[in-house]
Design a protein around this motif. Structure first.
Motif, PDB file in Angstrom:
ATOM      1  N   CYS A  80      25.108   0.538 -29.292  1.00 30.70           N
ATOM      2  CA  CYS A  80      23.763   1.102 -29.112  1.00 30.70           C
ATOM      3  C   CYS A  80      22.720  -0.013 -29.051  1.00 30.70           C
ATOM      4  O   CYS A  80      21.816   0.003 -28.196  1.00 30.70           O
ATOM      5  N   HIS A  81      22.831  -0.966 -29.939  1.00 31.92           N
ATOM      6  CA  HIS A  81      21.889  -2.090 -29.986  1.00 31.92           C
ATOM      7  C   HIS A  81      21.882  -2.855 -28.671  1.00 31.92           C
ATOM      8  O   HIS A  81      20.827  -3.176 -28.117  1.00 31.92           O
ATOM      9  N   GLY A  82      23.064  -3.147 -28.146  1.00 30.65           N
ATOM     10  CA  GLY A  82      23.159  -3.889 -26.893  1.00 30.65           C
ATOM     11  C   GLY A  82      22.641  -3.106 -25.705  1.00 30.65           C
ATOM     12  O   GLY A  82      21.978  -3.660 -24.818  1.00 30.65           O
ATOM     13  N   LEU A  83      22.930  -1.795 -25.678  1.00 23.93           N
ATOM     14  CA  LEU A  83      22.403  -0.959 -24.602  1.00 23.93           C
ATOM     15  C   LEU A  83      20.880  -0.961 -24.623  1.00 23.93           C
ATOM     16  O   LEU A  83      20.224  -1.067 -23.577  1.00 23.93           O
ATOM     17  N   LEU A  84      20.311  -0.838 -25.812  1.00 25.06           N
ATOM     18  CA  LEU A  84      18.852  -0.813 -25.944  1.00 25.06           C
ATOM     19  C   LEU A  84      18.227  -2.144 -25.549  1.00 25.06           C
ATOM     20  O   LEU A  84      17.113  -2.193 -25.020  1.00 25.06           O
ATOM     21  N   VAL A 121      23.646   4.058 -39.445  1.00 24.85           N
ATOM     22  CA  VAL A 121      23.448   2.974 -40.412  1.00 24.85           C
ATOM     23  C   VAL A 121      23.651   1.619 -39.741  1.00 24.85           C
ATOM     24  O   VAL A 121      22.860   0.681 -39.932  1.00 24.85           O
ATOM     25  N   ALA A 122      24.712   1.508 -38.941  1.00 23.96           N
ATOM     26  CA  ALA A 122      25.005   0.232 -38.269  1.00 23.96           C
ATOM     27  C   ALA A 122      23.867  -0.180 -37.349  1.00 23.96           C
ATOM     28  O   ALA A 122      23.475  -1.361 -37.312  1.00 23.96           O
ATOM     29  N   ALA A 123      23.324   0.769 -36.590  1.00 27.96           N
ATOM     30  CA  ALA A 123      22.210   0.446 -35.691  1.00 27.96           C
ATOM     31  C   ALA A 123      20.960   0.091 -36.478  1.00 27.96           C
ATOM     32  O   ALA A 123      20.193  -0.799 -36.085  1.00 27.96           O
ATOM     33  N   ALA A 124      20.732   0.776 -37.613  1.00 28.91           N
ATOM     34  CA  ALA A 124      19.579   0.448 -38.454  1.00 28.91           C
ATOM     35  C   ALA A 124      19.696  -0.960 -39.011  1.00 28.91           C
ATOM     36  O   ALA A 124      18.697  -1.701 -39.093  1.00 28.91           O
ATOM     37  N   ARG A 125      20.901  -1.368 -39.407  1.00 28.97           N
ATOM     38  CA  ARG A 125      21.117  -2.730 -39.912  1.00 28.97           C
ATOM     39  C   ARG A 125      20.752  -3.778 -38.857  1.00 28.97           C
ATOM     40  O   ARG A 125      20.385  -4.907 -39.177  1.00 28.97           O
ATOM     41  N   LEU A 126      20.870  -3.396 -37.594  1.00 29.71           N
ATOM     42  CA  LEU A 126      20.559  -4.321 -36.497  1.00 29.71           C
ATOM     43  C   LEU A 126      19.109  -4.196 -36.048  1.00 29.71           C
ATOM     44  O   LEU A 126      18.721  -4.741 -35.020  1.00 29.71           O
ATOM     45  N   GLY A 127      18.310  -3.458 -36.827  1.00 28.36           N
ATOM     46  CA  GLY A 127      16.869  -3.416 -36.588  1.00 28.36           C
ATOM     47  C   GLY A 127      16.384  -2.238 -35.780  1.00 28.36           C
ATOM     48  O   GLY A 127      15.211  -2.197 -35.391  1.00 28.36           O
ATOM     49  N   ARG A 128      17.243  -1.248 -35.547  1.00 26.29           N
ATOM     50  CA  ARG A 128      16.860  -0.112 -34.717  1.00 26.29           C
ATOM     51  C   ARG A 128      16.353   1.051 -35.576  1.00 26.29           C
ATOM     52  O   ARG A 128      16.787   1.240 -36.709  1.00 26.29           O
ATOM     53  N   ARG A 129      15.436   1.830 -35.011  1.00 25.41           N
ATOM     54  CA  ARG A 129      14.893   3.006 -35.686  1.00 25.41           C
ATOM     55  C   ARG A 129      15.839   4.175 -35.415  1.00 25.41           C
ATOM     56  O   ARG A 129      16.012   4.592 -34.270  1.00 25.41           O
ATOM     57  N   THR A 130      16.456   4.695 -36.476  1.00 25.61           N
ATOM     58  CA  THR A 130      17.533   5.656 -36.298  1.00 25.61           C
ATOM     59  C   THR A 130      17.320   6.912 -37.138  1.00 25.61           C
ATOM     60  O   THR A 130      16.616   6.912 -38.145  1.00 25.61           O
ATOM     61  N   GLU A 180       6.492   8.232 -31.543  1.00 20.50           N
ATOM     62  CA  GLU A 180       7.331   7.236 -30.881  1.00 20.50           C
ATOM     63  C   GLU A 180       8.788   7.687 -30.904  1.00 20.50           C
ATOM     64  O   GLU A 180       9.314   8.108 -31.939  1.00 20.50           O
ATOM     65  N   PRO A 181       9.490   7.643 -29.770  1.00 20.19           N
ATOM     66  CA  PRO A 181      10.897   8.068 -29.756  1.00 20.19           C
ATOM     67  C   PRO A 181      11.767   7.204 -30.659  1.00 20.19           C
ATOM     68  O   PRO A 181      11.496   6.011 -30.867  1.00 20.19           O
ATOM     69  N   TYR A 182      12.808   7.804 -31.191  1.00 19.14           N
ATOM     70  CA  TYR A 182      13.785   7.042 -31.961  1.00 19.14           C
ATOM     71  C   TYR A 182      14.602   6.167 -31.020  1.00 19.14           C
ATOM     72  O   TYR A 182      14.850   6.527 -29.871  1.00 19.14           O
ATOM     73  N   ASP A 183      15.016   5.022 -31.531  1.00 16.66           N
ATOM     74  CA  ASP A 183      15.953   4.204 -30.766  1.00 16.66           C
ATOM     75  C   ASP A 183      17.299   4.916 -30.663  1.00 16.66           C
ATOM     76  O   ASP A 183      17.907   4.970 -29.588  1.00 16.66           O
ATOM     77  N   LEU A 232      14.712  19.577 -29.980  1.00 17.94           N
ATOM     78  CA  LEU A 232      15.152  19.125 -28.656  1.00 17.94           C
ATOM     79  C   LEU A 232      14.174  18.136 -28.033  1.00 17.94           C
ATOM     80  O   LEU A 232      14.581  17.304 -27.211  1.00 17.94           O
ATOM     81  N   ASP A 233      12.905  18.194 -28.388  1.00 15.40           N
ATOM     82  CA  ASP A 233      11.959  17.191 -27.880  1.00 15.40           C
ATOM     83  C   ASP A 233      12.370  15.801 -28.350  1.00 15.40           C
ATOM     84  O   ASP A 233      12.356  14.837 -27.569  1.00 15.40           O
ATOM     85  N   ALA A 234      12.728  15.690 -29.626  1.00 16.32           N
ATOM     86  CA  ALA A 234      13.152  14.391 -30.155  1.00 16.32           C
ATOM     87  C   ALA A 234      14.481  13.965 -29.552  1.00 16.32           C
ATOM     88  O   ALA A 234      14.682  12.775 -29.246  1.00 16.32           O
ATOM     89  N   VAL A 235      15.391  14.921 -29.372  1.00 10.65           N
ATOM     90  CA  VAL A 235      16.693  14.609 -28.768  1.00 10.65           C
ATOM     91  C   VAL A 235      16.500  14.100 -27.342  1.00 10.65           C
ATOM     92  O   VAL A 235      17.120  13.105 -26.930  1.00 10.65           O
ATOM     93  N   ARG A 236      15.660  14.760 -26.577  1.00 13.56           N
ATOM     94  CA  ARG A 236      15.404  14.313 -25.198  1.00 13.56           C
ATOM     95  C   ARG A 236      14.790  12.924 -25.168  1.00 13.56           C
ATOM     96  O   ARG A 236      15.099  12.117 -24.293  1.00 13.56           O
ATOM     97  N   ALA A 237      13.893  12.661 -26.099  1.00 10.85           N
ATOM     98  CA  ALA A 237      13.129  11.416 -26.059  1.00 10.85           C
ATOM     99  C   ALA A 237      13.885  10.216 -26.603  1.00 10.85           C
ATOM    100  O   ALA A 237      13.542   9.072 -26.291  1.00 10.85           O
ATOM    101  N   ALA A 238      14.905  10.449 -27.421  1.00 11.21           N
ATOM    102  CA  ALA A 238      15.628   9.334 -28.037  1.00 11.21           C
ATOM    103  C   ALA A 238      16.175   8.388 -26.975  1.00 11.21           C
ATOM    104  O   ALA A 238      16.691   8.822 -25.946  1.00 11.21           O
TER     105      ALA A 238
END
Length: 385
Positions: A297-301, A45-54, A3-6, A126-132
């Protein structure tokens, strides 16, 4: 494929050694707290605190401070699989002084070279970077090799993947923008730190930074910076002119942080959001920009409209400005919602909840906050160290 990272961030990491006394010069400080630091790491860290996989792509020294950073990342829920050691260099440390509401000098110890500038292109996943879903990089990553080439390699991989996706979308019957329906963004945090650039300690205009910034902007979809950073990237300092120049350089969304004047966001589709500052008793402005970034990042997602993203990010940044630390001060969703509902930050200056990672170095109330200041999310501050 997994699963791609947020959110994947790339760049600086280090140990923040922050005084537990406010209004005291470094020469007279007696007690310090130790915290995870580095702007892109704090954004993760900030995005993880908001529930995102980072996750974060960076490097440390092969030393005790490097071990500490791995431990802290794990406690904050940030994947450290791409955090690797460098034998030759020590993990950086950063000190600060805290003079609320608007004076927070920083002292970087990154010589002879910081390990996070030793990221090599051939070592990137780069696969993970592309998929994020969101990839976040910073201007500091462009200041030296091999980090510069690695950062641009990641950006080009993202750009090529976006071109392929856009082509697929044009041929799809439903016109979906993404195969999985999830928003994607490549964010360039302009993050101007002149002391990291050769020849830039006294004269920014003599630096190679503007050309490097333009090269990176061509591959980004979002640019975020304060007025100084926008001027380095575009030559423009007036907020609207800077936003237009960033859009002309290739991004879809330009976010210009204006300190006490709030934040301006301009989208390529013509949408403009001007968000006023949120009142806050400033304790330490460092880190507010990183909280803003994680919330962005959270809002964009979440697919929010631009004004809602900016208001949410502004509130997150203001919360961190009311606290002493950076990483351990990043807010949880309920705290951001409370600040938005109240129209101000009304906390006590403590860092997160009891038991927050990094609590061993966390003060209770670190002294009297500065005078009430209305500040844009990164306005007091710029980015954290």
């Amino acid at each position: 494929m997994p699963e791609p990272y947020d959110v994947i961030t790339m760049g600086r990491i280090g140990v923040d050694i922050y005084p537990l006394q406010t209004g005291v010069p470094l020469s007279r400080v007696e007690t310090f707290g130790k915290f995870l630091g580095g702007s892109p790491t704090n954004v993760a860290v900030a995005a993880a605190r908001l529930g995102r996989r980072t996750a974060v792509v960076t490097r440390t020294g092969k030393d005790a401070f490097g071990d500490y950073l791995h431990h802290a990342l794990g406690e904050f829920g940030v994947d450290d699989r791409w955090v690797t050691p460098v034998e030759e260099y020590q993990t950086p440390v950063t000190f600060c002084e805290i003079f609320p509401p608007d004076d927070f000098p920083l002292y970087f110890y990154r010589q002879p070279k910081a390990p996070d500038l030793e990221i090599h292109a051939e070592e990137l996943d780069l696969d993970a970077v592309r998929a994020a879903r969101v990839f976040w990089m910073t201007g500091t990553g462009l200041c030296a090799e091999p980090s510069r080439t690695a950062t641009l390699t990641a950006l080009r991989a993202r750009s090529a993947a976006r071109t392929a996706e856009d082509g697929a979308a044009r041929t799809a019957k439903d016109g979906a923008a993404r195969a999985d329906g999830t928003p994607r963004a490549t964010v360039f945090d302009l993050d101007w730190r002149p002391m990291f650039w050769d020849g830039s300690r006294t004269a920014a205009h003599t630096s190679t930074a503007p050309a490097r910034y333009r090269e990176a902007l061509a591959h980004a979809t979002v640019a975020v910076g304060n007025l100084d950073e926008c001027e380095i990237a575009t030559g423009e300092r007036e907020p609207h002119a800077a936003a237009r120049a960033l859009l002309a350089a290739g991004v879809e969304l330009a976010v210009v942080k204006q300190g006490p004047a709030g934040v301006l966001a301009v989208h390529r589709d013509g949408t403009t959001a001007r968000i006023p500052p949120l009142p806050v008793d400033v304790v330490n402005g460092l880190g507010a920009g990183d909280a803003f970034g994680g919330a962005l990042c959270h809002g964009l997602l979440a697919g929010w409209e631009t004004e809602r993203i900016m208001r949410y990010a502004n509130a997150a940044g203001a919360i961190v400005a009311s606290r002493l630390a950076c990483s351990s001060a990043m807010p949880f969703p309920y705290e951001v919602e409370q600040a938005l509902a109240a129209g101000a930050v009304t906390g006590t200056g403590t860092t997160g909840e009891p038991g927050t990672p990094g609590a061993s170095g966390t003060p209770g109330t670190p002294g009297t906050p500065g005078a009430t200041t209305e500040t844009g999310a990164t306005g007091v501050t710029g980015a954290a160290p």
